[in-house]
Design a protein around this motif. Structure first.
Motif, PDB file in Angstrom:
ATOM      1  N   MET A   1       0.843  -1.275   0.139  1.00 11.28           N
ATOM      2  CA  MET A   1      -0.008   0.075  -0.011  1.00 11.28           C
ATOM      3  C   MET A   1       0.919   1.345   0.182  1.00 11.28           C
ATOM      4  SD  MET A   1      -2.759   1.380   3.093  1.00 11.28           S
ATOM      5  CE  MET A   1      -3.839  -0.213   2.651  1.00 11.28           C
ATOM      6  N   LEU A   2       0.591   2.395  -0.915  1.00 13.64           N
ATOM      7  CA  LEU A   2       1.158   3.378  -0.808  1.00 13.64           C
ATOM      8  C   LEU A   2       1.165   4.395   0.353  1.00 13.64           C
ATOM      9  CD1 LEU A   2       0.491   4.787  -4.486  1.00 13.64           C
ATOM     10  CD2 LEU A   2       2.352   4.011  -3.543  1.00 13.64           C
ATOM     11  N   ARG A   3       2.158   4.963   0.945  1.00 20.24           N
ATOM     12  CA  ARG A   3       2.036   5.726   2.153  1.00 20.24           C
ATOM     13  C   ARG A   3       2.412   7.314   2.002  1.00 20.24           C
ATOM     14  NH1 ARG A   3       1.009   2.517   6.277  1.00 20.24           N
ATOM     15  NH2 ARG A   3       1.393   0.382   6.089  1.00 20.24           N
ATOM     16  N   ILE A   4       1.637   8.120   2.550  1.00 24.33           N
ATOM     17  CA  ILE A   4       2.033   9.358   2.327  1.00 24.33           C
ATOM     18  C   ILE A   4       3.202   9.913   3.160  1.00 24.33           C
ATOM     19  CG2 ILE A   4      -0.371  10.081   1.788  1.00 24.33           C
ATOM     20  CD1 ILE A   4      -0.566  11.185   4.492  1.00 24.33           C
ATOM     21  N   GLN A   5       3.791  10.945   2.894  1.00 26.24           N
ATOM     22  CA  GLN A   5       4.916  11.544   3.349  1.00 26.24           C
ATOM     23  C   GLN A   5       4.839  12.189   4.751  1.00 26.24           C
ATOM     24  OE1 GLN A   5       6.544  14.432   0.466  1.00 26.24           O
ATOM     25  NE2 GLN A   5       7.645  12.878  -0.709  1.00 26.24           N
ATOM     26  N   PRO A   6       5.618  12.221   5.569  1.00 29.35           N
ATOM     27  CA  PRO A   6       5.233  12.831   6.813  1.00 29.35           C
ATOM     28  C   PRO A   6       4.554  14.257   6.619  1.00 29.35           C
ATOM     29  CG  PRO A   6       7.580  12.044   6.833  1.00 29.35           C
ATOM     30  CD  PRO A   6       6.826  11.806   5.401  1.00 29.35           C
ATOM     31  N   LEU A   7       3.726  14.564   7.472  1.00 28.96           N
ATOM     32  CA  LEU A   7       2.990  15.851   7.315  1.00 28.96           C
ATOM     33  C   LEU A   7       3.890  17.123   7.265  1.00 28.96           C
ATOM     34  CD1 LEU A   7       0.260  15.478   9.815  1.00 28.96           C
ATOM     35  CD2 LEU A   7       0.259  15.295   7.424  1.00 28.96           C
ATOM     36  N   ALA A   8       3.729  17.864   6.332  1.00 29.60           N
ATOM     37  CA  ALA A   8       4.340  19.207   6.099  1.00 29.60           C
ATOM     38  C   ALA A   8       4.013  20.192   7.309  1.00 29.60           C
ATOM     39  CB  ALA A   8       3.787  20.139   4.902  1.00 29.60           C
ATOM     40  N   THR A   9       4.892  20.802   7.672  1.00 31.99           N
ATOM     41  CA  THR A   9       4.673  21.827   8.847  1.00 31.99           C
ATOM     42  C   THR A   9       3.317  22.644   8.737  1.00 31.99           C
ATOM     43  OG1 THR A   9       7.183  22.046   9.408  1.00 31.99           O
ATOM     44  CG2 THR A   9       5.709  23.580  10.307  1.00 31.99           C
ATOM     45  N   GLY A  10       2.494  22.738   9.912  1.00 33.95           N
ATOM     46  CA  GLY A  10       1.434  23.469   9.748  1.00 33.95           C
ATOM     47  C   GLY A  10       0.418  22.950   9.118  1.00 33.95           C
ATOM     48  N   THR A  11       0.273  21.712   8.560  1.00 35.82           N
ATOM     49  CA  THR A  11      -0.767  21.123   7.714  1.00 35.82           C
ATOM     50  C   THR A  11      -1.331  20.011   8.721  1.00 35.82           C
ATOM     51  OG1 THR A  11       0.630  19.405   6.597  1.00 35.82           O
ATOM     52  CG2 THR A  11      -0.060  21.690   5.477  1.00 35.82           C
ATOM     53  N   SER A  12      -2.656  19.488   8.521  1.00 34.64           N
ATOM     54  CA  SER A  12      -3.146  18.628   9.267  1.00 34.64           C
ATOM     55  C   SER A  12      -3.342  17.326   8.384  1.00 34.64           C
ATOM     56  CB  SER A  12      -4.414  19.073   9.776  1.00 34.64           C
ATOM     57  OG  SER A  12      -5.489  19.107   8.487  1.00 34.64           O
ATOM     58  N   ASP A  13      -3.873  16.200   9.234  1.00 36.30           N
ATOM     59  CA  ASP A  13      -4.017  15.116   8.267  1.00 36.30           C
ATOM     60  C   ASP A  13      -5.247  15.030   7.615  1.00 36.30           C
ATOM     61  OD1 ASP A  13      -5.728  14.768  10.167  1.00 36.30           O
ATOM     62  OD2 ASP A  13      -4.814  12.643  11.013  1.00 36.30           O
ATOM     63  N   VAL A  14      -6.009  16.136   7.588  1.00 39.38           N
ATOM     64  CA  VAL A  14      -7.451  16.308   7.091  1.00 39.38           C
ATOM     65  C   VAL A  14      -7.659  16.427   5.463  1.00 39.38           C
ATOM     66  CG1 VAL A  14      -9.422  17.840   6.896  1.00 39.38           C
ATOM     67  CG2 VAL A  14      -8.526  17.312   9.105  1.00 39.38           C
ATOM     68  N   ILE A  15      -8.425  15.687   4.787  1.00 43.04           N
ATOM     69  CA  ILE A  15      -8.445  15.842   3.521  1.00 43.04           C
ATOM     70  C   ILE A  15     -10.015  16.561   3.203  1.00 43.04           C
ATOM     71  CG2 ILE A  15      -8.796  15.099   0.883  1.00 43.04           C
ATOM     72  CD1 ILE A  15      -6.069  14.639   2.027  1.00 43.04           C
ATOM     73  N   VAL A  16     -10.111  17.551   2.640  1.00 41.40           N
ATOM     74  CA  VAL A  16     -11.627  18.229   2.356  1.00 41.40           C
ATOM     75  C   VAL A  16     -11.958  18.029   1.121  1.00 41.40           C
ATOM     76  CG1 VAL A  16     -12.609  20.504   2.384  1.00 41.40           C
ATOM     77  CG2 VAL A  16     -10.802  20.270   4.099  1.00 41.40           C
TER      78      VAL A  16
END
Length: 268
Positions: A1-16
């Motif tokens: 399964m593909l995995r996303i990179q670590p979160l960028a500074t100041g962003t959340s794990d939310v997809i709108v």
């Protein structure tokens, strides 16, 4: 399964997800449920936002929660929404900007009705534009099919899911028409109207719905309708989202992965 990179500074794990401001029928609800579950598997949380909201409210929403991305899986982002999202530095994945599956639905309605020998085609919208978010694309697909096949342009009608309104609209149409309906609700309303004014279905008026709802299957005659299978497209959608967030790869159009099937009935 593909995995996303670590979160960028100041962003959340939310997809709108920008969704149409329309009633959530069973099909749309199923898509949202599967999308929510699949994104959760890769550590992302789905939040829905009506695409018709004022862009200033969308801008405030985005700057407040700082989502990982904004996706447009159902309706294309407007120019104002696109500008606002991109100006905020948030990734926009506009999967609805390519050829619209609703255009394909309209063409398929035309193809099916023509294959049954009907010449005089009509497109029936829901009267409430808020609930008829896909109607223009579907009517355009039907109109293009009619033009390319040498038929007259389809007449456009609008009605509420109300017996009196449906009777009034149907009474104003000539006998022998075939009506491509916005969805099964519209088709059921016209089926009831046809019974009320004693127009036989499908001999005098043919009706073709969309959504393959349970209520359509209970009608007499059983409603002929179009089913939209989103299974493969949803899998590809999640893959595209994760790929885009991991590597900035361009998102593919998923419209061709949405399988459209005419479900035979007795109304067209």
């Amino acid at each position: 399964m593909l995995r996303i990179q670590p979160l960028a500074t100041g962003t959340s794990d939310v997809i709108v997800a920008l969704v149409p401001n329309t009633t959530f029928g069973a099909n749309l609800q199923d898509v949202v449920d599967v999308l929510t579950a699949e994104l959760a598997r890769v550590g992302l949380t789905l939040v829905l936002r009506f695409s018709s909201s004022p862009v200033e409210l969308l801008e405030h929403f985005i700057t407040t929660i700082r989502p990982r991305a904004v996706i447009a899986p159902f309706v294309a982002a407007t120019a104002a929404e696109r500008e606002s999202i991109e100006a905020s530095g948030v990734t926009l994945i506009d999967l609805a900007a390519a050829e619209d599956v609703n255009y394909r639905i309209g063409r398929l309605q035309g193809e099916h009705l023509a294959s049954k020998g009907y010449q005089n085609l009509v497109y029936a919208h829901l009267h409430d534009a808020r609930l008829d978010v896909y109607g223009d694309s579907r009517e355009r697909g039907l109109a293009d099919y009619c033009r390319e096949s040498g038929r007259a342009a389809p007449k456009s009608i609008r009605l509420s899911v109300d017996l009196l309104d449906a009777v009034s609209v149907l009474s104003g149409l000539p006998r022998g028409v075939a009506i491509a309906c916005y969805n099964d609700d519209v088709a059921v309303a016209l089926l009831a109207a046809a019974r009320e004014i004693k127009r036989r279905v499908p001999e005098v008026v043919a009706l073709l719905g969309v959504d393959a709802t349970r209520i359509g299957a209970l009608m007499a005659p059983r409603l002929t309708t179009i089913s939209v299978d989103t299974t493969i497209a949803l899998q590809a959608l999640v893959h595209d989202i994760v790929s885009r967030l991991s590597s900035s790869a361009a998102a593919d159009s998923l419209n061709d992965l949405l399988a459209l099937t005419v479900i035979p009935g007795g109304s067209a």
